[in-house]
Design a protein around this motif. Structure first.
Motif, PDB file in Angstrom:
ATOM      1  N   LEU A  12      22.468-109.612 -23.244  1.00  0.00           N
ATOM      2  CA  LEU A  12      22.932-110.337 -24.438  1.00  0.00           C
ATOM      3  C   LEU A  12      24.353-110.859 -24.229  1.00  0.00           C
ATOM      4  O   LEU A  12      24.701-111.958 -24.661  1.00  0.00           O
ATOM      5  CB  LEU A  12      22.936-109.403 -25.656  1.00  0.00           C
ATOM      6  N   VAL A  13      25.175-110.044 -23.581  1.00  0.00           N
ATOM      7  CA  VAL A  13      26.563-110.450 -23.311  1.00  0.00           C
ATOM      8  C   VAL A  13      26.574-111.634 -22.357  1.00  0.00           C
ATOM      9  O   VAL A  13      27.268-112.637 -22.583  1.00  0.00           O
ATOM     10  CB  VAL A  13      27.372-109.272 -22.718  1.00  0.00           C
ATOM     11  N   ARG A  14      25.768-111.572 -21.316  1.00  0.00           N
ATOM     12  CA  ARG A  14      25.775-112.639 -20.314  1.00  0.00           C
ATOM     13  C   ARG A  14      25.260-113.949 -20.910  1.00  0.00           C
ATOM     14  O   ARG A  14      25.770-115.037 -20.616  1.00  0.00           O
ATOM     15  CB  ARG A  14      24.964-112.199 -19.107  1.00  0.00           C
ATOM     16  N   HIS A  15      24.259-113.825 -21.766  1.00  0.00           N
ATOM     17  CA  HIS A  15      23.698-115.012 -22.432  1.00  0.00           C
ATOM     18  C   HIS A  15      24.747-115.665 -23.356  1.00  0.00           C
ATOM     19  O   HIS A  15      25.007-116.873 -23.289  1.00  0.00           O
ATOM     20  CB  HIS A  15      22.465-114.573 -23.239  1.00  0.00           C
ATOM     21  N   LYS A  16      25.353-114.843 -24.194  1.00  0.00           N
ATOM     22  CA  LYS A  16      26.307-115.390 -25.167  1.00  0.00           C
ATOM     23  C   LYS A  16      27.558-115.932 -24.473  1.00  0.00           C
ATOM     24  O   LYS A  16      28.150-116.926 -24.905  1.00  0.00           O
ATOM     25  CB  LYS A  16      26.679-114.310 -26.195  1.00  0.00           C
ATOM     26  N   LEU A  17      27.961-115.247 -23.401  1.00  0.00           N
ATOM     27  CA  LEU A  17      29.146-115.697 -22.668  1.00  0.00           C
ATOM     28  C   LEU A  17      28.905-117.062 -22.021  1.00  0.00           C
ATOM     29  O   LEU A  17      29.807-117.917 -21.994  1.00  0.00           O
ATOM     30  CB  LEU A  17      29.486-114.651 -21.600  1.00  0.00           C
ATOM     31  N   THR A  18      27.717-117.285 -21.534  1.00  0.00           N
ATOM     32  CA  THR A  18      27.392-118.591 -20.937  1.00  0.00           C
ATOM     33  C   THR A  18      27.493-119.687 -21.987  1.00  0.00           C
ATOM     34  O   THR A  18      28.070-120.757 -21.746  1.00  0.00           O
ATOM     35  CB  THR A  18      25.980-118.550 -20.312  1.00  0.00           C
ATOM     36  N   ARG A  19      26.960-119.405 -23.180  1.00  0.00           N
ATOM     37  CA  ARG A  19      27.067-120.390 -24.277  1.00  0.00           C
ATOM     38  C   ARG A  19      28.541-120.646 -24.630  1.00  0.00           C
ATOM     39  O   ARG A  19      28.939-121.754 -24.939  1.00  0.00           O
ATOM     40  CB  ARG A  19      26.360-119.863 -25.523  1.00  0.00           C
ATOM     41  N   VAL A 181      38.421-103.187 -21.210  1.00  0.00           N
ATOM     42  CA  VAL A 181      36.986-103.462 -21.399  1.00  0.00           C
ATOM     43  C   VAL A 181      36.842-104.976 -21.522  1.00  0.00           C
ATOM     44  O   VAL A 181      37.543-105.605 -22.324  1.00  0.00           O
ATOM     45  CB  VAL A 181      36.456-102.779 -22.678  1.00  0.00           C
ATOM     46  N   THR A 182      35.966-105.567 -20.714  1.00  0.00           N
ATOM     47  CA  THR A 182      35.835-107.022 -20.701  1.00  0.00           C
ATOM     48  C   THR A 182      34.374-107.435 -20.562  1.00  0.00           C
ATOM     49  O   THR A 182      33.557-106.661 -20.067  1.00  0.00           O
ATOM     50  CB  THR A 182      36.688-107.633 -19.556  1.00  0.00           C
ATOM     51  N   CYS A 183      34.077-108.665 -20.990  1.00  0.00           N
ATOM     52  CA  CYS A 183      32.714-109.188 -20.824  1.00  0.00           C
ATOM     53  C   CYS A 183      32.525-109.778 -19.433  1.00  0.00           C
ATOM     54  O   CYS A 183      31.394-109.981 -19.000  1.00  0.00           O
ATOM     55  CB  CYS A 183      32.412-110.258 -21.871  1.00  0.00           C
ATOM     56  N   SER A 184      33.620-110.115 -18.758  1.00  0.00           N
ATOM     57  CA  SER A 184      33.485-110.665 -17.398  1.00  0.00           C
ATOM     58  C   SER A 184      34.797-110.559 -16.639  1.00  0.00           C
ATOM     59  O   SER A 184      35.870-110.798 -17.196  1.00  0.00           O
ATOM     60  CB  SER A 184      33.085-112.145 -17.463  1.00  0.00           C
ATOM     61  N   LEU A 185      34.686-110.228 -15.359  1.00  0.00           N
ATOM     62  CA  LEU A 185      35.826-110.335 -14.455  1.00  0.00           C
ATOM     63  C   LEU A 185      35.625-111.636 -13.692  1.00  0.00           C
ATOM     64  O   LEU A 185      34.721-111.747 -12.857  1.00  0.00           O
ATOM     65  CB  LEU A 185      35.844-109.123 -13.507  1.00  0.00           C
ATOM     66  N   ASP A 186      36.439-112.647 -14.026  1.00  0.00           N
ATOM     67  CA  ASP A 186      36.269-113.977 -13.433  1.00  0.00           C
ATOM     68  C   ASP A 186      36.947-114.046 -12.064  1.00  0.00           C
ATOM     69  O   ASP A 186      37.512-113.068 -11.575  1.00  0.00           O
ATOM     70  CB  ASP A 186      36.813-115.039 -14.386  1.00  0.00           C
ATOM     71  N   LYS A 187      36.864-115.257 -11.463  1.00  0.00           N
ATOM     72  CA  LYS A 187      37.258-115.397 -10.058  1.00  0.00           C
ATOM     73  C   LYS A 187      38.760-115.372  -9.822  1.00  0.00           C
ATOM     74  O   LYS A 187      39.275-114.661  -8.972  1.00  0.00           O
ATOM     75  CB  LYS A 187      36.688-116.722  -9.544  1.00  0.00           C
ATOM     76  N   LYS A 188      39.512-116.206 -10.577  1.00  0.00           N
ATOM     77  CA  LYS A 188      40.934-116.396 -10.243  1.00  0.00           C
ATOM     78  C   LYS A 188      41.629-117.175 -11.366  1.00  0.00           C
ATOM     79  O   LYS A 188      40.984-117.598 -12.333  1.00  0.00           O
ATOM     80  CB  LYS A 188      41.064-117.174  -8.935  1.00  0.00           C
ATOM     81  N   LEU A 189      42.910-117.419 -11.193  1.00  0.00           N
ATOM     82  CA  LEU A 189      43.661-118.335 -12.060  1.00  0.00           C
ATOM     83  C   LEU A 189      43.837-119.662 -11.330  1.00  0.00           C
ATOM     84  O   LEU A 189      43.999-119.681 -10.104  1.00  0.00           O
ATOM     85  CB  LEU A 189      45.045-117.763 -12.369  1.00  0.00           C
ATOM     86  N   ASP A 190      43.866-120.769 -12.093  1.00  0.00           N
ATOM     87  CA  ASP A 190      44.177-122.046 -11.448  1.00  0.00           C
ATOM     88  C   ASP A 190      45.694-122.237 -11.410  1.00  0.00           C
ATOM     89  O   ASP A 190      46.466-121.356 -11.826  1.00  0.00           O
ATOM     90  CB  ASP A 190      43.434-123.217 -12.132  1.00  0.00           C
ATOM     91  N   GLU A 191      46.159-123.397 -10.954  1.00  0.00           N
ATOM     92  CA  GLU A 191      47.601-123.616 -10.763  1.00  0.00           C
ATOM     93  C   GLU A 191      48.353-123.673 -12.086  1.00  0.00           C
ATOM     94  O   GLU A 191      49.577-123.569 -12.119  1.00  0.00           O
ATOM     95  CB  GLU A 191      47.851-124.880  -9.906  1.00  0.00           C
TER      96      GLU A 191
END
Ligand SMILES: O=P(O)(O)OC[C@H]1O[C@H](OP(=O)(O)OP(=O)(O)O)[C@H](O)[C@@H]1O
Ligand SMILES: O=c1cc[nH]c(=O)[nH]1
Ligand SMILES: [Mg+2]
Length: 212
Positions: A12-19, A181-191
């Protein structure tokens, strides 16, 4: 020693996060999804709350149930985007106290300045759950938690929708005692200090503004 962030992997988290990440999602949709995700975040962020036994009379007879121990919870919203997570959390724990910390990130230096601070008086003894959708450089979260500790909090959780590795590292250096606590650990920060892939500017998408 600091713990690794807890990342919610529920479908459910992955679905809602994509939206939520989808740039075609409307302001109303973004707000509703943020609120729904906050309920799921609250479930994980409150996992370690202490319980005490409570005698009750069920329809079938007496039994020993459980209830939350002690002074319970304080939510702390980092203004303004933190307010997107607050209402859902309060639906789950209506008796919680609420603190607000106004922080603004400078778009060029990525440093933060405080413009508002208001915490309830009885914070010591409560678990504080600090709310902000985004953990990017980690400057905002770390500054807010320093202030929450100054108010007497000792048991602190930081709950966010997205975390960047840079923000997690900053928090682990400044506040190794705080669980993330997080819904996602993303890749990186941009410039520009924005999370990749991220979701854009959380405050702007929640409130329909454009602040850069
Ligand atoms: O981890 P950091 O690099 O500090 O960035 C994250 C912060 O940036 C955003 O707030 P912003 O300052 O844009 O304020 P807003 O909530 O009012 O939009 C976001 O809501 C976080 O508070
Ligand atoms: O990606 C980011 C980084 C900081 N603040 C946001 O709203 N989004
Ligand atoms: Mg913003």
């Amino acid at each position: 020693m600091s713990a690794s962030p807890i990342v919610l992997t529920h479908p459910l988290v992955r679905h809602k996060l994509t939206r939520l990440r989808d740039k075609t999602t409307s302001t109303a949709g973004f707000r509703r999804l943020t609120r729904e995700l906050s309920l799921l975040l609250a479930y994980e962020a409150t996992r370690d709350l202490a319980l005490v036994p409570r005698d009750i009379c069920a329809p079938s007879g007496p039994m020993v149930g459980e209830e939350l121990d002690g002074k319970k919870l304080c939510f702390v919203s980092i203004l303004r985007a933190g307010n997107g997570l607050l209402d859902g959390m309060l639906d789950l724990v209506p008796s919680a106290r609420v603190g607000h910390i106004g922080l603004k990130r400078d778009h060029d230096t990525l440093e933060v300045s405080e413009y508002y601070f208001n915490m309830p008086g009885d914070v010591p003894g409560r678990t504080c759950i600090v709310l902000d959708p985004m953990l990017a450089t980690g400057h905002s979260a770390a500054a807010a938690i320093t202030r929450v500790k100054e108010a007497g909090a000792r048991d602190i959780v930081f709950a966010c929708l997205l975390a960047a590795p840079e923000g997690v590292a900053h928090m682990q250096e400044k506040h190794p005692d705080v669980r993330i606590v997080t819904c996602s650990l993303d890749k990186k920060l941009d410039e520009n200090g924005y999370i990749v892939p991220g979701l854009g500017d959380a405050g702007d998408r929640l409130f329909g503004t454009r602040d850069r």
